[in-house]
Design a protein around this motif. Structure first.
Motif, PDB file in Angstrom:
ATOM      1  N   SER A 294      -8.985   2.561  -1.461  1.00 54.03           N
ATOM      2  CA  SER A 294      -9.327   3.633  -0.457  1.00 54.03           C
ATOM      3  C   SER A 294      -8.404   4.718  -0.146  1.00 54.03           C
ATOM      4  O   SER A 294      -8.725   5.669   0.248  1.00 54.03           O
ATOM      5  N   LYS A 295      -7.051   4.594  -0.547  1.00 56.35           N
ATOM      6  CA  LYS A 295      -6.124   5.355  -0.204  1.00 56.35           C
ATOM      7  C   LYS A 295      -5.502   5.805  -1.393  1.00 56.35           C
ATOM      8  O   LYS A 295      -4.672   7.031  -1.221  1.00 56.35           O
ATOM      9  N   ALA A 296      -5.706   5.416  -2.495  1.00 60.98           N
ATOM     10  CA  ALA A 296      -5.042   5.972  -3.938  1.00 60.98           C
ATOM     11  C   ALA A 296      -5.621   7.069  -4.107  1.00 60.98           C
ATOM     12  O   ALA A 296      -7.169   7.607  -3.942  1.00 60.98           O
ATOM     13  N   LYS A 297      -5.074   8.036  -4.987  1.00 59.49           N
ATOM     14  CA  LYS A 297      -5.636   9.110  -5.727  1.00 59.49           C
ATOM     15  C   LYS A 297      -5.344   9.223  -7.159  1.00 59.49           C
ATOM     16  O   LYS A 297      -4.117   8.421  -7.577  1.00 59.49           O
TER      17      LYS A 297
ATOM     18  N   GLN B  58      -5.353   5.492  -8.121  1.00 59.57           N
ATOM     19  CA  GLN B  58      -7.083   5.051  -7.820  1.00 59.57           C
ATOM     20  C   GLN B  58      -7.511   4.215  -9.055  1.00 59.57           C
ATOM     21  O   GLN B  58      -8.243   3.398  -8.805  1.00 59.57           O
TER      22      GLN B  58
ATOM     23  N   VAL C 153       1.041  -1.247  -0.013  1.00 59.20           N
ATOM     24  CA  VAL C 153       0.113  -0.164  -0.086  1.00 59.20           C
ATOM     25  C   VAL C 153       0.760   1.286   0.049  1.00 59.20           C
ATOM     26  O   VAL C 153       0.571   2.376  -1.034  1.00 59.20           O
ATOM     27  N   SER C 154       1.698   1.419   0.768  1.00 59.98           N
ATOM     28  CA  SER C 154       2.833   2.441   0.984  1.00 59.98           C
ATOM     29  C   SER C 154       3.402   2.783  -0.400  1.00 59.98           C
ATOM     30  O   SER C 154       3.653   3.831  -0.856  1.00 59.98           O
TER      31      SER C 154
ATOM     32  N   LEU D 196       1.255   4.172  -3.233  1.00 62.44           N
ATOM     33  CA  LEU D 196       0.910   5.416  -2.969  1.00 62.44           C
ATOM     34  C   LEU D 196       2.006   6.534  -3.525  1.00 62.44           C
ATOM     35  O   LEU D 196       1.959   7.749  -3.142  1.00 62.44           O
TER      36      LEU D 196
ATOM     37  N   GLU E  56      -8.188  -2.147   0.106  1.00 60.49           N
ATOM     38  CA  GLU E  56      -7.360  -1.023   0.599  1.00 60.49           C
ATOM     39  C   GLU E  56      -6.454   0.080  -0.258  1.00 60.49           C
ATOM     40  O   GLU E  56      -6.567   1.154  -0.010  1.00 60.49           O
TER      41      GLU E  56
END
Length: 233
Positions: free
Chosen positions: A212-215, A219, A173-174, A177, A209
């Motif tokens: 929910s955190k990506a842009k 995303q 996840v880190s 992003l 997950e």
């Protein structure tokens, strides 16, 4: 890394070979390719712009010697580093050496070639994959792409498990992003490969997950991953 004295001795031993390599690199140099690579963010102290096919041909004429490979690896020359990977043998490569090389990767091109030429073929590739995730490389560095490049090659192997991916989820996840598109793209392709070859692994929690955190573009990639995992196998 070799000590100064050992490095000087090795340099002397391989002086003629290195001179011949430099001569071949000058003959094959391509300023336009070098300039384009620099524009793409591939920064080398010295870059002759010699293409990979020509380097592969040149490597066939070189001794498959670990000392020579180590010597070239520590040169600030793009082609020397790539040739170093081409003449190394997976038969003698150790986990310690593999991780040392991984830690010293300076560009995305070298990261890709390290995985393609060596890491994916190592007999301990499965264990290496876990170790690379455990390394938790800074997501802004080329080394951070290594576990995903290797995962792409090992996606269909039994060594890639749901447990491994669950443990690596915070790191995935880190890295996903990270502000550069390459990081999210290489992770995307690795997960697509896993989804395709290992339908027994449920990637839905990880993909949600990520979404929910990506842009932005990240995303969009996360949404595509979710749609892929929801497709009937």
């Amino acid at each position: 890394m070799m000590s100064t004295n050992i490095a000087e001795q090795s340099e002397g031993k391989w002086h003629e070979t290195l001179q011949q390599i430099r001569l071949q690199l000058r003959r094959g140099m391509d300023g336009e390719t070098s300039t384009n690579q620099r524009k793409m963010g591939l920064e080398y102290e010295v870059n002759f712009g010699v293409n990979l096919l020509r380097l592969q041909e040149l490597s066939k004429s070189l001794p498959k010697d670990e000392e020579l490979a180590d010597l070239m690896w520590h040169k600030k020359v793009r082609e020397m580093k790539l040739l170093s990977l081409m003449i190394r043998s997976t038969d003698t490569l150790t986990m310690e050496q593999a991780l040392s090389l991984a830690d010293e990767v300076e560009t995305l091109e070298v990261a890709e070639q390290l995985v393609f030429r060596l890491l994916r073929r190592a007999p301990f590739a499965a264990s290496l994959l876990s170790s690379l995730f455990e390394r938790k490389y800074d997501r802004h560095t080329p080394s951070a792409t290594l576990p995903y490049l290797l995962l792409n090659h090992l996606a269909g192997e039994e060594s890639v498990t749901a447990t491994l991916l669950k443990q690596a989820t915070p790191q995935i996840v880190s890295d996903f992003l990270a502000p550069n598109f390459y990081s999210s793209s290489v992770i995307y392709h690795a997960l697509v490969k896993v989804a395709s070859l290992r339908p027994d692994i449920d990637l839905s929690p990880l993909c949600h997950e990520l979404l929910s955190k990506a842009k932005g573009t990240s995303q969009e990639l996360a949404q595509q991953l979710i749609e892929l995992t929801q497709e009937p196998q």
